[in-house]
Design a protein around this motif. Sequence first.
Motif, mmCIF file in Angstrom:
data_model
loop_
_atom_site.group_PDB
_atom_site.id
_atom_site.type_symbol
_atom_site.label_atom_id
_atom_site.label_comp_id
_atom_site.label_asym_id
_atom_site.label_seq_id
_atom_site.Cartn_x
_atom_site.Cartn_y
_atom_site.Cartn_z
ATOM 1 N N MET A 102 -14.304 10.994 1.811
ATOM 2 C CA MET A 102 -14.617 12.197 2.620
ATOM 3 C C MET A 102 -14.019 11.777 3.854
ATOM 4 N N GLY A 103 -13.331 10.700 4.087
ATOM 5 C CA GLY A 103 -12.836 10.384 5.510
ATOM 6 C C GLY A 103 -13.765 9.983 6.662
ATOM 7 N N ALA A 104 -14.883 9.572 6.363
ATOM 8 C CA ALA A 104 -16.210 9.315 7.270
ATOM 9 C C ALA A 104 -15.943 7.711 7.750
ATOM 10 N N SER A 105 -16.544 7.638 8.776
ATOM 11 C CA SER A 105 -16.490 6.000 9.504
ATOM 12 C C SER A 105 -17.994 5.502 9.021
ATOM 13 N N GLY A 134 -16.125 -2.616 8.837
ATOM 14 C CA GLY A 134 -16.693 -2.470 10.188
ATOM 15 C C GLY A 134 -18.028 -1.817 10.130
ATOM 16 N N THR A 135 -18.832 -2.206 9.240
ATOM 17 C CA THR A 135 -20.289 -1.971 9.052
ATOM 18 C C THR A 135 -21.154 -3.110 8.851
ATOM 19 N N SER A 136 -22.266 -2.900 8.466
ATOM 20 C CA SER A 136 -23.327 -4.047 8.002
ATOM 21 C C SER A 136 -24.490 -3.434 7.184
ATOM 22 N N ILE A 137 -25.237 -4.407 6.643
ATOM 23 C CA ILE A 137 -26.250 -3.950 5.639
ATOM 24 C C ILE A 137 -27.461 -4.001 6.683
ATOM 25 N N ILE A 138 -27.943 -2.748 6.354
ATOM 26 C CA ILE A 138 -29.236 -2.329 7.633
ATOM 27 C C ILE A 138 -30.461 -2.116 6.947
ATOM 28 N N PRO A 164 -11.734 -0.918 -0.913
ATOM 29 C CA PRO A 164 -12.002 0.338 -0.772
ATOM 30 C C PRO A 164 -11.041 0.951 0.426
ATOM 31 N N LYS A 165 -10.571 2.183 0.366
ATOM 32 C CA LYS A 165 -9.502 2.553 1.273
ATOM 33 C C LYS A 165 -10.199 3.296 2.555
ATOM 34 N N VAL A 166 -11.236 2.754 3.226
ATOM 35 C CA VAL A 166 -11.716 3.337 4.202
ATOM 36 C C VAL A 166 -11.161 3.773 5.557
ATOM 37 N N PHE A 167 -10.124 2.740 5.893
ATOM 38 C CA PHE A 167 -9.571 2.965 6.872
ATOM 39 C C PHE A 167 -8.353 4.083 6.745
ATOM 40 N N GLU A 168 -7.749 4.220 5.652
ATOM 41 C CA GLU A 168 -6.735 5.101 5.205
ATOM 42 C C GLU A 168 -7.736 6.562 5.338
ATOM 43 N N GLY A 169 -8.906 6.570 4.628
ATOM 44 C CA GLY A 169 -9.411 7.833 4.652
ATOM 45 C C GLY A 169 -9.828 8.343 6.059
ATOM 46 N N ILE A 170 -10.207 7.324 6.910
ATOM 47 C CA ILE A 170 -10.563 7.731 8.144
ATOM 48 C C ILE A 170 -9.266 8.287 9.012
ATOM 49 N N LYS A 171 -8.094 7.661 8.783
ATOM 50 C CA LYS A 171 -6.718 8.340 9.378
ATOM 51 C C LYS A 171 -6.451 9.555 8.703
#
Length: 339
Positions: free
Chosen positions: A95-98, A132-136, A208-215
């Motif tokens: 979805m492109g989310a952070s 860039g995240t954590s288990i919460i 997972p392509k997290v940073f690509e999705g965000i960009k």
Amino acid sequence: MRSSNSNSKNTGTVSSIGEKEIIRRLSNLFGSSLNKDVLIGPGSDDCAVLAMGNNECIVITTDMLHRKTDFPEQMSSWQIGWMSVAVNLSDIAAMGASPLGVLVAFGMEKSSDIEFIEGIAQGMNDCALEYGTSIIGGDIDTHDELTITGTAIGRMDRDKVIRRKGAKPGDTLCVTGELGAAGAALFALENDVEVSSTIISSFFEPKPKVFEGIKLAKSGYATSMMDISDGLALSLYDIAESSNVGLIVNETDIPINQELKGVFDKEQLLNLSLYSGGDFQLIFTLKPECVEQAMDLFTFSIIGKAVEYDQGIILNESSGKNSSICRKGYLQLENTGSI
């Protein structure tokens, strides 16, 4: 008390109607009672999207994984933990989310070693930190079989959300990386075929392509997107139906992992790239006028284009012949599918 009258529409078994049909039915049921803050509800995309203030939104997804169907015996506890988080972050990426955080629920066998459970937790933590995240938080209990459910939460601007819906005829069809390695690894494990540790890692430790999705989301260049964890072919059909377009894929442009070319023949490579899952790449369409600018964001492959819906899902073969891409892939109820 509500009547439970049965009819031909709700008879049968889980295995007889398949995962997609179950998701459709449950999504229709749940979707009938959504409140105004739900921007995207069950069934239509990789994640649900909830409205927030200041034009922001929350993006949420969940995935359930099981020892017998999702974690081969050769996987380490750390790899089990990594994969459990990676599959959820891949949906957020689509979805492109952070990512904001990940909740995890463990159902563990009473006989499990504490060292094994701690290894899973370490893998989860390392994957979350990598992106860039954590288990919460989460939950634990005992279960007959190791079962892990992850819930990933992301944040982004409402007007930047990229959906499966949005591609138009003429848009450029792209993928973020090589295909087929994860499927090849699974095949190798099940059939005692020798492949490199790099190939095995591509299946056990998906990226997972997290940073690509965000960009892509921030750029505004993409018109549609989803992850292809169930295989390229199924993802093509999902985007085509959501966007009401046809799609043409050029066989020679499909990016196949180079290491596989010395192990599998041409037909096997094509089948792995189209119909095997687990690669966790992103498939997306770009506005044709934005392709050059998008190439400055990260490396990706152009594999075809969107066309009119009635043209279908077509493979432009290396021989010059056109053939239909089958609607099949890595799709089992135990392995995939968020409502």
